[in-house]
Design a protein around this motif. Structure first.
Motif, PDB file in Angstrom:
ATOM      1  N   ARG A   1      11.118  -9.619   9.547  1.00  0.00           N
ATOM      2  CA  ARG A   1      11.881  -8.720  10.585  1.00  0.00           C
ATOM      3  C   ARG A   1      12.752  -9.610  11.290  1.00  0.00           C
ATOM      4  NH1 ARG A   1       8.408  -6.570  15.643  1.00  0.00           N
ATOM      5  NH2 ARG A   1       8.841  -8.677  16.249  1.00  0.00           N
TER       6      ARG A   1
ATOM      7  N   ARG B   1      10.252  -5.406   3.813  1.00  0.00           N
ATOM      8  CA  ARG B   1       9.402  -5.340   4.926  1.00  0.00           C
ATOM      9  C   ARG B   1       8.539  -4.223   4.956  1.00  0.00           C
ATOM     10  NH1 ARG B   1      12.102  -4.314  10.913  1.00  0.00           N
ATOM     11  NH2 ARG B   1      12.407  -2.073  10.008  1.00  0.00           N
ATOM     12  N   ARG B   2       8.687  -2.944   4.605  1.00  0.00           N
ATOM     13  CA  ARG B   2       7.941  -2.030   4.524  1.00  0.00           C
ATOM     14  C   ARG B   2       6.716  -2.338   3.368  1.00  0.00           C
ATOM     15  NH1 ARG B   2      12.699   1.450   4.675  1.00  0.00           N
ATOM     16  NH2 ARG B   2      12.591   1.489   2.279  1.00  0.00           N
TER      17      ARG B   2
ATOM     18  N   PHE C   1      -0.035 -12.291   6.343  1.00  0.00           N
ATOM     19  CA  PHE C   1       0.870 -11.112   6.061  1.00  0.00           C
ATOM     20  C   PHE C   1       1.822 -10.731   7.288  1.00  0.00           C
ATOM     21  CE2 PHE C   1      -1.341 -10.475   2.024  1.00  0.00           C
ATOM     22  CZ  PHE C   1      -0.484 -10.244   1.071  1.00  0.00           C
TER      23      PHE C   1
ATOM     24  N   ALA D   1       5.601  -5.517   2.641  1.00  0.00           N
ATOM     25  CA  ALA D   1       4.842  -6.466   3.147  1.00  0.00           C
ATOM     26  C   ALA D   1       3.879  -5.869   3.982  1.00  0.00           C
ATOM     27  CB  ALA D   1       5.770  -7.566   3.862  1.00  0.00           C
ATOM     28  N   ALA D   2       4.311  -4.961   5.020  1.00  0.00           N
ATOM     29  CA  ALA D   2       3.281  -4.199   6.095  1.00  0.00           C
ATOM     30  C   ALA D   2       2.268  -3.282   5.182  1.00  0.00           C
ATOM     31  CB  ALA D   2       4.327  -3.467   6.823  1.00  0.00           C
TER      32      ALA D   2
ATOM     33  N   THR E   1       4.172 -13.390   7.643  1.00  0.00           N
ATOM     34  CA  THR E   1       5.425 -12.997   6.590  1.00  0.00           C
ATOM     35  C   THR E   1       6.324 -11.857   7.106  1.00  0.00           C
ATOM     36  OG1 THR E   1       4.123 -13.654   4.841  1.00  0.00           O
ATOM     37  CG2 THR E   1       6.097 -12.123   4.280  1.00  0.00           C
ATOM     38  N   ALA E   2       5.604 -10.558   7.683  1.00  0.00           N
ATOM     39  CA  ALA E   2       6.292  -9.474   8.024  1.00  0.00           C
ATOM     40  C   ALA E   2       7.097  -9.888   9.267  1.00  0.00           C
ATOM     41  CB  ALA E   2       5.323  -8.311   8.407  1.00  0.00           C
TER      42      ALA E   2
END
Length: 285
Positions: free
Chosen positions: A44, A164-165, A36, A167-168, A39-40
């Protein structure tokens, strides 16, 4: 310390399955977080590349006077979020359209009047390209009465930031769940080891061994399990990165400090899990 090291290595030899489970549990917990994280990080980077192209385009009415346009340019350039402003008059807009849309070149050439409006092309400074900042500047420009329309791709910009949020958040939840499983496995391994050596530990206490002396082999065992788990997680993440890059799509590798933090996190996690487990269960021996 030599005694603690010998006992820690001996524990790996005595219970290889439990030791392997501890290492694998930590590795997979950190591997999921690493996936992750990969991915993140790439999301970004994609956002940063998109942000470089973020631009507010304000279309002006034909009634805008040169004085109004000049005053608006000065005011917009003075905004702290604005990096640059370019004024595109109607003639430049038509020339650009004819160059970029060659299939409509003859159509544009046959027009009696230029239908394209003049515009402001506003670029923003680094760190001021998030959806809320862009929207705030766009509304400021929209407030001019001679501005007919303002566009900046709000929907796709919001979508990328939302991804993005998400994924985090998912990384934290799933990584935390795997970390909990790893802690349980390590604690169980330490408890079984303590129980198997209860007579030896009892003798050491009778001859005056301190709690620190008794605990040190178990703590080193947990530290080594965490270190091996962190290294294995980094290797798995690297393998996944290479597979993705060679078979599916190009991705960027994580910064080196992230990898170092992964290994340190595994080491610290193994040490802390062992410390909690051994303090809890030594009292029962």
């Amino acid at each position: 310390m030599p005694y603690a090291l010998r006992e820690a290595f001996a524990a790996f030899r005595r219970t290889p399955l439990l030791a392997a489970l501890s290492v694998i549990a930590i590795a997979f917990a950190l591997f999921v977080i690493g996936l992750f994280g990969l991915t993140a990080f790439n999301i970004r980077r994609a956002i940063e590349k998109v942000e470089e192209k973020v631009e507010i385009v304000a279309y002006l009415t034909d009634e805008a006077t040169p004085e109004q346009i000049e005053l608006a340019q000065a005011e917009v350039r003075a905004l702290p979020q604005v990096a640059a402003l370019r004024y595109v008059n109607k003639t430049e807009a038509l020339a650009t359209a004819m160059a970029e849309l060659e299939e409509f070149k003859e159509v544009f050439s046959d027009l009696d009047t230029n239908p394209l409006p003049a515009s402001f092309e506003v670029s923003l400074k680094v760190g001021n390209r998030s959806p809320d900042v862009v929207e705030r500047v766009a509304k400021r420009i929209q407030a001019y009465p001679f501005v007919e329309d303002v566009r900046y791709g709000r929907d796709w910009l919001n979508t990328i930031y939302t991804i993005r949020r998400i994924a985090a958040g998912v990384a934290m939840v799933i990584g935390g769940a795997f970390a909990l499983v790893a802690a349980i496995v390590i604690a169980t391994a330490v408890r079984i080891t303590v129980f198997a050596r209860r007579e030896e530990i009892g003798i050491m206490r009778l001859v005056g061994a301190t709690d620190g002396f008794v605990q040190s082999p178990f703590l080193l065992e947990g530290l080594m399990s965490g270190l091996l788990g962190g290294l294995l997680a980094a290797a798995l993440t690297w393998t996944t990165y290479r597979l993705l890059g060679s078979t599916m799509f190009q991705v960027e590798w994580l910064p080196s400090e992230w990898i170092v933090l992964t290994v340190l996190a595994g080491t610290g996690f193994g040490l802390i899990s062992s410390l909690v487990a051994v303090r809890r269960h030594l009292g029962q021996v």
